[in-house]
Scaffold this active site. Structure first.
Site, PDB file in Angstrom:
ATOM      1  N   SER A  12       0.831  -1.132   0.014  1.00 40.24           N
ATOM      2  CA  SER A  12       0.183   0.018  -0.258  1.00 40.24           C
ATOM      3  C   SER A  12       1.019   1.246   0.086  1.00 40.24           C
ATOM      4  O   SER A  12       1.900   1.249   0.623  1.00 40.24           O
ATOM      5  CB  SER A  12      -0.839   0.191   1.202  1.00 40.24           C
ATOM      6  OG  SER A  12      -1.332   1.203   1.589  1.00 40.24           O
TER       7      SER A  12
ATOM      8  N   TYR B  60      -1.709  -0.011  10.198  1.00 43.44           N
ATOM      9  CA  TYR B  60      -1.997  -0.709   8.948  1.00 43.44           C
ATOM     10  C   TYR B  60      -0.845  -0.593   8.079  1.00 43.44           C
ATOM     11  O   TYR B  60      -0.326  -1.699   7.485  1.00 43.44           O
ATOM     12  CB  TYR B  60      -3.291  -0.333   8.113  1.00 43.44           C
ATOM     13  CG  TYR B  60      -3.481  -0.649   6.772  1.00 43.44           C
ATOM     14  CD1 TYR B  60      -3.875  -1.648   6.477  1.00 43.44           C
ATOM     15  CD2 TYR B  60      -3.093   0.369   5.855  1.00 43.44           C
ATOM     16  CE1 TYR B  60      -4.240  -1.988   5.113  1.00 43.44           C
ATOM     17  CE2 TYR B  60      -3.272   0.015   4.310  1.00 43.44           C
ATOM     18  CZ  TYR B  60      -3.759  -1.268   4.052  1.00 43.44           C
ATOM     19  OH  TYR B  60      -3.851  -1.559   2.764  1.00 43.44           O
TER      20      TYR B  60
ATOM     21  N   LYS C 237       2.040  -3.440   6.441  1.00 47.49           N
ATOM     22  CA  LYS C 237       2.396  -3.714   5.230  1.00 47.49           C
ATOM     23  C   LYS C 237       3.866  -3.689   4.852  1.00 47.49           C
ATOM     24  O   LYS C 237       4.582  -4.573   4.182  1.00 47.49           O
ATOM     25  CB  LYS C 237       1.676  -2.671   4.404  1.00 47.49           C
ATOM     26  CG  LYS C 237       0.443  -2.769   4.317  1.00 47.49           C
ATOM     27  CD  LYS C 237      -0.250  -4.237   3.518  1.00 47.49           C
ATOM     28  CE  LYS C 237      -1.614  -4.547   3.478  1.00 47.49           C
ATOM     29  NZ  LYS C 237      -1.957  -5.822   2.747  1.00 47.49           N
TER      30      LYS C 237
HETATM   31  N1  UFG Z   1     -13.052  11.198   2.583  1.00 50.93           N
HETATM   32  C1  UFG Z   1     -13.894  12.101   2.829  1.00 50.93           C
HETATM   33  N2  UFG Z   1     -15.252  11.718   3.234  1.00 50.93           N
HETATM   34  C2  UFG Z   1     -15.387  10.305   3.282  1.00 50.93           C
HETATM   35  C3  UFG Z   1     -14.534   9.499   2.942  1.00 50.93           C
HETATM   36  C4  UFG Z   1     -13.296   9.867   2.588  1.00 50.93           C
HETATM   37  O1  UFG Z   1     -13.676  13.141   2.740  1.00 50.93           O
HETATM   38  O2  UFG Z   1     -16.827   9.882   3.585  1.00 50.93           O
HETATM   39  C5  UFG Z   1     -11.749  11.447   2.140  1.00 50.93           C
HETATM   40  C6  UFG Z   1     -10.722  11.080   2.854  1.00 50.93           C
HETATM   41  O3  UFG Z   1     -10.395  11.891   4.063  1.00 50.93           O
HETATM   42  C7  UFG Z   1      -9.396  11.147   2.011  1.00 50.93           C
HETATM   43  C8  UFG Z   1     -10.050  10.783   0.830  1.00 50.93           C
HETATM   44  O4  UFG Z   1     -11.462  11.316   0.728  1.00 50.93           O
HETATM   45  O5  UFG Z   1      -9.043  12.404   1.933  1.00 50.93           O
HETATM   46  C9  UFG Z   1      -9.950   9.285   0.330  1.00 50.93           C
HETATM   47  O6  UFG Z   1     -10.339   8.520   1.296  1.00 50.93           O
HETATM   48  P1  UFG Z   1     -10.664   7.000   1.366  1.00 50.93           P
HETATM   49  O7  UFG Z   1     -11.035   6.307   2.652  1.00 50.93           O
HETATM   50  O8  UFG Z   1     -11.460   6.823   0.197  1.00 50.93           O
HETATM   51  O9  UFG Z   1      -8.843   6.432   1.088  1.00 50.93           O
HETATM   52  P2  UFG Z   1      -7.656   6.690   1.885  1.00 50.93           P
HETATM   53  O10 UFG Z   1      -6.725   7.515   1.029  1.00 50.93           O
HETATM   54  O11 UFG Z   1      -7.835   7.139   3.483  1.00 50.93           O
HETATM   55  O12 UFG Z   1      -7.110   5.089   2.154  1.00 50.93           O
HETATM   56  C10 UFG Z   1      -6.412   4.593   1.004  1.00 50.93           C
HETATM   57  C11 UFG Z   1      -6.899   3.078   1.132  1.00 50.93           C
HETATM   58  C12 UFG Z   1      -6.165   2.625   2.323  1.00 50.93           C
HETATM   59  C13 UFG Z   1      -4.443   3.045   2.463  1.00 50.93           C
HETATM   60  C14 UFG Z   1      -4.648   4.472   2.220  1.00 50.93           C
HETATM   61  C15 UFG Z   1      -3.245   5.285   2.149  1.00 50.93           C
HETATM   62  O13 UFG Z   1      -8.218   2.687   1.303  1.00 50.93           O
HETATM   63  O14 UFG Z   1      -6.445   1.119   2.626  1.00 50.93           O
HETATM   64  O15 UFG Z   1      -5.172   4.639   0.864  1.00 50.93           O
HETATM   65  O16 UFG Z   1      -2.681   4.590   0.961  1.00 50.93           O
HETATM   66  F1  UFG Z   1      -4.134   2.729   3.657  1.00 50.93           F
END
Ligand code: UFG
Length: 330
Positions: free
Chosen positions: A115, A139, A143
């Protein structure tokens, strides 16, 4: 034959579809704690847990397995903060059981689902593979630990390995046959589309004061079928002994949260209420891949380079699933 652990999950199931398309024989293994049996398109399926060394030994005896693609893991960042033991036991402990069983069975090729979380807060964007690794949560640390285990087993036992560092997996199979189903859903695109479907009232935008053009966080959304194809290519490269230890899988393009919401409005033609909310703890402001190493070494290039077509595939899957009789998978 290729053993795919976590084959009933989101990225695992899409990778099985690409492996079958590539003419590979596949056996999937999944404990169905988060996966869905109906997403598994290969015939051979082992229902079981990676913690079960006996089951693994039996599986390696029963099938002519030449290589493993290892997806099975817990994937929620906030959950890993609240319960790190669960993450170290499963993501690290079970992987150790798996590689031990592989070595014992003489199976020495593994593609590992890593990741972008291994990088932590980036010191430069786009992020190349030699960027410092400093995960911000358990997490990401699990990895990174597994990447280290694979390197150590390569030295000690001749394990051939490659770790694929995903940025933000998104979208669903363009044929609409399989797709993303997380429960609970935490990822941005499916959450926004659930608002479009009327399953949720509004989407919260986590953080509007980042140092980005519109104040919201930037991510590199990579289509799951492009990710899946990268596994097929990486497997070939590692089998041929020409793979580096790690590859970034992303498009190299970033989109803000507001851009994602706008895109979902365009694709669905629906209103999608959004409200500003505080930053989500642990979120970096921007994560964008430099994918040039994978392009150069694996001959991989994402086919989905724009956000709209990615969201269109996710929308197609979600609208199909939300109908009373979505049809049965193959
Ligand atoms: N976000 C919102 N509202 C929501 C959900 C998400 O504003 O309801 C934002 C988050 O704060 C973030 C972006 O949208 O800024 C993307 O969020 P996600 O949860 O879709 O994805 P992440 O970037 O947090 O996580 C992904 C993977 C993880 C991994 C991470 C870091 O899902 O497994 O990238 O690489 F760990």
């Amino acid at each position: 034959m290729i053993l795919v652990t976590g084959g009933a999950g989101y990225i695992g199931s899409h990778t099985i579809k690409e492996l079958l398309r590539d003419g590979r024989e596949v056996v999937a293994l999944d404990n169905l704690s988060a996966g869905h049996r109906e997403l598994v398109l290969c015939r051979e399926f082992v229902h079981g847990d990676l913690a079960d060394g006996d089951l693994l030994r039996h599986t390696f005896r029963r099938y002519p397995i030449e290589a493993v693609i290892h997806f099975a893991a817990h994937t929620s960042v906030p959950e890993s903060v609240a319960d790190p033991g669960k993450y170290y036991r499963n993501n690290v402990g079970c992987t150790l059981t798996l590689v031990e069983a592989m070595v014992e069975a003489g199976v020495r090729t593994i593609v590992f689902s890593s990741s972008a979380a291994v990088y932590g807060d980036p010191v430069k964007i786009p992020i190349p593979e030699d960027h410092p690794t400093d995960p911000k949560n358990p997490y990401g640390r699990t990895k990174l630990v597994v990447e280290g285990i694979l390197r150590d087993y390569a030295v000690a036992h001749g394990l051939r390995h490659v770790s694929l560092r995903y940025f933000n997996a998104a979208g669903s199979d363009p044929d609409g046959e399989i797709g993303e189903c997380h429960d609970p859903e935490t990822h941005l695109i499916p959450i926004v589309l659930e608002v479009a479907l009327g399953v949720r009232r509004e989407v919260q935008i986590f953080g509007t004061d980042y140092d980005t053009p519109d104040g919201t966080a930037i991510r590199d959304y990579i289509h799951v079928t492009d990710l899946a194809r990268a596994h097929v290519l990486a497997l070939r490269a590692v089998e041929e002994g020409r793979a580096e230890a790690a590859y970034n899988l992303g498009t190299g393009r970033g989109h803000t949260v507001r851009e994602v919401v706008e895109c979902c409005r365009r694709v669905t033609g629906r209103e999608i209420p959004a409200v500003d909310a505080p930053r989500r703890p642990g979120d970096p402001a921007a994560l964008v891949a430099d994918p040039s190493r994978a392009e150069r070494d694996l001959g991989w290039e994402p086919r989905f380079t724009a956000l709209d077509p990615i969201v269109e595939t996710a929308w197609k899957w979600m609208t199909r699933r939300s109908r009373p009789n979505p049809g049965s998978p193959r």
